[in-house]
Design a protein around this motif. Sequence first.
Motif, PDB file in Angstrom:
ATOM      1  N   TYR A  35       0.857  -1.212   0.147  1.00  0.00           N
ATOM      2  CA  TYR A  35       0.061  -0.069  -0.069  1.00  0.00           C
ATOM      3  C   TYR A  35       0.761   1.145  -0.073  1.00  0.00           C
ATOM      4  N   GLN A  37       0.847   5.542   1.062  1.00  0.00           N
ATOM      5  CA  GLN A  37       0.037   6.549   1.605  1.00  0.00           C
ATOM      6  C   GLN A  37       0.695   8.028   1.298  1.00  0.00           C
ATOM      7  N   GLN A  41      -2.811  11.846   3.431  1.00  0.00           N
ATOM      8  CA  GLN A  41      -3.909  11.290   2.418  1.00  0.00           C
ATOM      9  C   GLN A  41      -4.302   9.778   2.821  1.00  0.00           C
ATOM     10  N   LYS A  42      -5.064   9.354   1.978  1.00  0.00           N
ATOM     11  CA  LYS A  42      -5.595   7.949   2.520  1.00  0.00           C
ATOM     12  C   LYS A  42      -4.555   6.789   2.088  1.00  0.00           C
ATOM     13  N   VAL A  43      -4.815   5.757   2.806  1.00  0.00           N
ATOM     14  CA  VAL A  43      -4.137   4.509   2.435  1.00  0.00           C
ATOM     15  C   VAL A  43      -4.477   3.942   0.970  1.00  0.00           C
ATOM     16  N   PHE A  45      -4.551   0.783  -1.895  1.00  0.00           N
ATOM     17  CA  PHE A  45      -4.059  -0.305  -2.173  1.00  0.00           C
ATOM     18  C   PHE A  45      -3.107  -0.248  -3.443  1.00  0.00           C
ATOM     19  N   SER A  58      -4.053  -2.533  -8.513  1.00  0.00           N
ATOM     20  CA  SER A  58      -4.581  -1.270  -8.632  1.00  0.00           C
ATOM     21  C   SER A  58      -4.428  -0.370  -9.988  1.00  0.00           C
ATOM     22  N   PHE A  91       3.638   0.902   2.405  1.00  0.00           N
ATOM     23  CA  PHE A  91       3.404   0.026   3.764  1.00  0.00           C
ATOM     24  C   PHE A  91       3.332  -1.570   3.207  1.00  0.00           C
ATOM     25  N   PHE A 103       0.669  -5.029   9.209  1.00  0.00           N
ATOM     26  CA  PHE A 103       1.206  -4.040   8.404  1.00  0.00           C
ATOM     27  C   PHE A 103       2.911  -3.686   8.928  1.00  0.00           C
TER      28      PHE A 103
ATOM     29  N   LEU B  44       0.097   0.608  10.335  1.00  0.00           N
ATOM     30  CA  LEU B  44      -1.192   0.770  10.614  1.00  0.00           C
ATOM     31  C   LEU B  44      -1.486  -0.535  11.603  1.00  0.00           C
ATOM     32  N   PHE B  90      -8.690   4.318  10.428  1.00  0.00           N
ATOM     33  CA  PHE B  90      -8.949   4.015   9.241  1.00  0.00           C
ATOM     34  C   PHE B  90     -10.061   2.875   9.217  1.00  0.00           C
ATOM     35  N   THR B 100      -8.122  -4.673  -0.489  1.00  0.00           N
ATOM     36  CA  THR B 100      -8.863  -3.843   0.718  1.00  0.00           C
ATOM     37  C   THR B 100      -8.646  -2.432   0.380  1.00  0.00           C
ATOM     38  N   GLY B 103     -10.713   4.054   3.961  1.00  0.00           N
ATOM     39  CA  GLY B 103     -11.333   5.036   4.121  1.00  0.00           C
ATOM     40  C   GLY B 103     -10.354   6.200   4.165  1.00  0.00           C
ATOM     41  N   ALA B 104     -10.741   7.496   4.259  1.00  0.00           N
ATOM     42  CA  ALA B 104      -9.709   8.439   3.973  1.00  0.00           C
ATOM     43  C   ALA B 104      -9.162   8.741   5.546  1.00  0.00           C
TER      44      ALA B 104
END
Lengths: 112, 112
Positions: A35, A37, A41-43, A45, A58, A91, A103, B44, B90, B100, B103-104
Amino acid sequence: EPEVTQTPSHQVTQMGQEVILRCVPISNHLYFYWYRQILGQKVEFLVSFYNNEISEKSEIFDDQFSVERPDGSNFTLKIRSTKLEDSAMYFCASSDSGDEQFFGPGTRLTVL
Amino acid sequence: AQSVAQPEDQVNVAEGNPLTVKCTYSVSGNPYLFWYVQYPNRGLQFLLKYITGDNLVKGSYGFEAEFNKSQTSFHLKKPSALVSDSALYFCAVNIGGFKTIFGAGTRLFVKA
């Protein structure tokens, strides 16, 4: 308690250079993930890996990205030609069941 | 499109008061739902998950979450907040087994 480890903790590189981010998943886990980040901002995939092949990726994971499990313990993410927008925390995660993921602490990649 | 929403960027609560961090999702099928917490400069950490069964699931550090299928929500709760709960939370949904989405994130501030 077993944990996912990642090296290096911080990687600085020049734009256009190749980088390899390394992860050692928990030893009996079968599912592996990357992942990213971007700061604040958001994590997001990137990719999942199971049974020695990519199981899902992705739209971010384009031809510049690749993953490998070279020796049965390490799980690597390679970015062939880094761009400024690749700067982020990356991550690694692993799972024994494909649902709960563990993680690593992350690698901060800075592209100059 | 499949998505996870955390409608609040930040939640402020006084120590000792109950807290709720909201999450709603939009996915097809029966998703696996998760909450993760991120402390500064850390990866995380898994808090809890809902796969099936009882709609109220209990997790680490006294947190719990309630799955509501009709409202497609999975709100995180804790009866009595601690200052040490201050972190970034999250919500995540596992879709299709290998992917997976997160969310933000919601930043929780617990004031002494």
